[in-house]
Design a protein around this motif. Structure first.
Motif, PDB file in Angstrom:
ATOM      1  N   ALA A 275       0.827  -1.210   0.000  1.00 17.62           N
ATOM      2  CA  ALA A 275       0.000   0.000   0.000  1.00 17.62           C
ATOM      3  C   ALA A 275       0.859   1.257   0.000  1.00 17.62           C
ATOM      4  CB  ALA A 275      -0.924  -0.004   1.217  1.00 17.62           C
ATOM      5  N   LEU A 276       0.386   2.265  -0.740  1.00 20.09           N
ATOM      6  CA  LEU A 276       1.071   3.552  -0.859  1.00 20.09           C
ATOM      7  C   LEU A 276       0.091   4.686  -0.595  1.00 20.09           C
ATOM      8  CD1 LEU A 276       2.711   2.903  -4.365  1.00 20.09           C
ATOM      9  CD2 LEU A 276       3.742   2.388  -2.152  1.00 20.09           C
ATOM     10  N   ASP A 277       0.568   5.720   0.084  1.00 17.04           N
ATOM     11  CA  ASP A 277      -0.244   6.926   0.239  1.00 17.04           C
ATOM     12  C   ASP A 277       0.668   8.142   0.188  1.00 17.04           C
ATOM     13  OD1 ASP A 277      -1.936   9.039   0.954  1.00 17.04           O
ATOM     14  OD2 ASP A 277      -3.115   7.781   2.302  1.00 17.04           O
ATOM     15  N   SER A 278       0.485   8.966  -0.830  1.00 16.19           N
ATOM     16  CA  SER A 278       1.215  10.230  -0.943  1.00 16.19           C
ATOM     17  C   SER A 278       0.232  11.337  -1.316  1.00 16.19           C
ATOM     18  CB  SER A 278       2.332  10.121  -1.987  1.00 16.19           C
ATOM     19  OG  SER A 278       1.800   9.775  -3.262  1.00 16.19           O
ATOM     20  N   SER A 279      -0.998  11.200  -0.827  1.00 13.66           N
ATOM     21  CA  SER A 279      -2.067  12.109  -1.220  1.00 13.66           C
ATOM     22  C   SER A 279      -2.020  13.448  -0.505  1.00 13.66           C
ATOM     23  CB  SER A 279      -3.427  11.451  -0.960  1.00 13.66           C
ATOM     24  OG  SER A 279      -3.554  11.117   0.412  1.00 13.66           O
TER      25      SER A 279
END
Length: 249
Positions: A5-9
């Protein structure tokens, strides 16, 4: 089931790996660096630390928006690149939904707020029914004052979280008429672990897409687009006042 999982929002960059109901690793940074500098090195660090064989990953989850336009593009490009290289499906998780998932199984409403500038926030409203996250209002952009008015009309205690809290806390304290609270530091920002945990639910429901299909959901035009439209509107109004024919752009 193994989910990367990735989050760079938003301001936070976060990477996590989940296997079934176990969080194997998570790397989260909330500091003054661009996501292009942090995301891939963080992923590499996790992969080395847990000796990850990328071929064993079942799907790539990514915060799909809304959020920072640059951050979303970096996260999307990273997820698409991994998905194409590994031939794995993508799971796009709505950013606000994942943020709400940081707070689990409360009897209060959960209201994430992400700063969208100009007194606007990206937000939504959530509750839990039989231990499952339910969407009361889907994620959308609205003014902080409108959000407070809508929440007051529901007459139900609410928990706020997200980077919008730091920006609009005083206004919320002024405008809110119902009981409310703010989530503590360890659950009040985006986390890839929450993206991955919600992606596991989506995976079981078959909510996946190919890397080629994935596109971020911005909800609003970028600041550059908004400023360009405002400039064109002003130029058109000025031309109309001067009796000139409007110019197509």
């Amino acid at each position: 089931m193994k989910i990367l999982a990735l989050d760079s929002s938003g301001l936070v960059a976060s990477v996590a790996l989940l296997e079934d109901d176990v969080l194997l690793a998570e790397y989260t940074v909330n500091y003054k660096k661009t996501h292009s500098q942090t995301l891939l090195p963080m992923l590499d660090e996790i992969a080395q630390m847990i000796e990850l064989d990328f071929d064993t990953v079942d799907a790539i989850a990514v915060a799909g928006g809304p959020g920072s336009f640059t951050g979303l593009r970096i996260g999307s490009a990273t997820a698409k690149g991994l998905g194409l290289a590994l031939e794995k499906p993508l799971i796009s998780v709505p950013t606000v939904d994942a943020l709400a998932y940081n707070v689990f199984d409360t009897d209060k409403f959960v209201c994430p707020i992400m700063d969208a500038r100009r007194n606007q926030v990206y937000t939504g409203l959530y509750c839990y029914t039989d231990h499952q996250l339910d969407v009361i209002w889907p994620q959308s952009a609205m003014s902080v004052k409108e959000l407070a008015r809508e929440l007051n009309s529901l007459d139900h205690e609410v928990i706020f979280l997200g980077d919008g809290v730091a920006v609009y806390r005083e206004k919320l304290e002024e405008w809110m008429e119902i009981p409310f609270s703010f989530a503590p530091a360890h659950v009040n920002r985006q986390r890839a672990a929450a993206v991955g945990a919600l992606a596991q639910v989506y995976y079981r429901e078959g909510k996946m897409e190919s890397a080629a299909e994935h596109q971020p959901e911005y909800l609003r035009k970028s600041q550059a687009e908004r400023e360009r439209n405002e400039r064109l509107e002003k130029e058109a109004a000025k031309s109309k006042e001067n009796g000139e024919e409007p110019t197509d752009v």
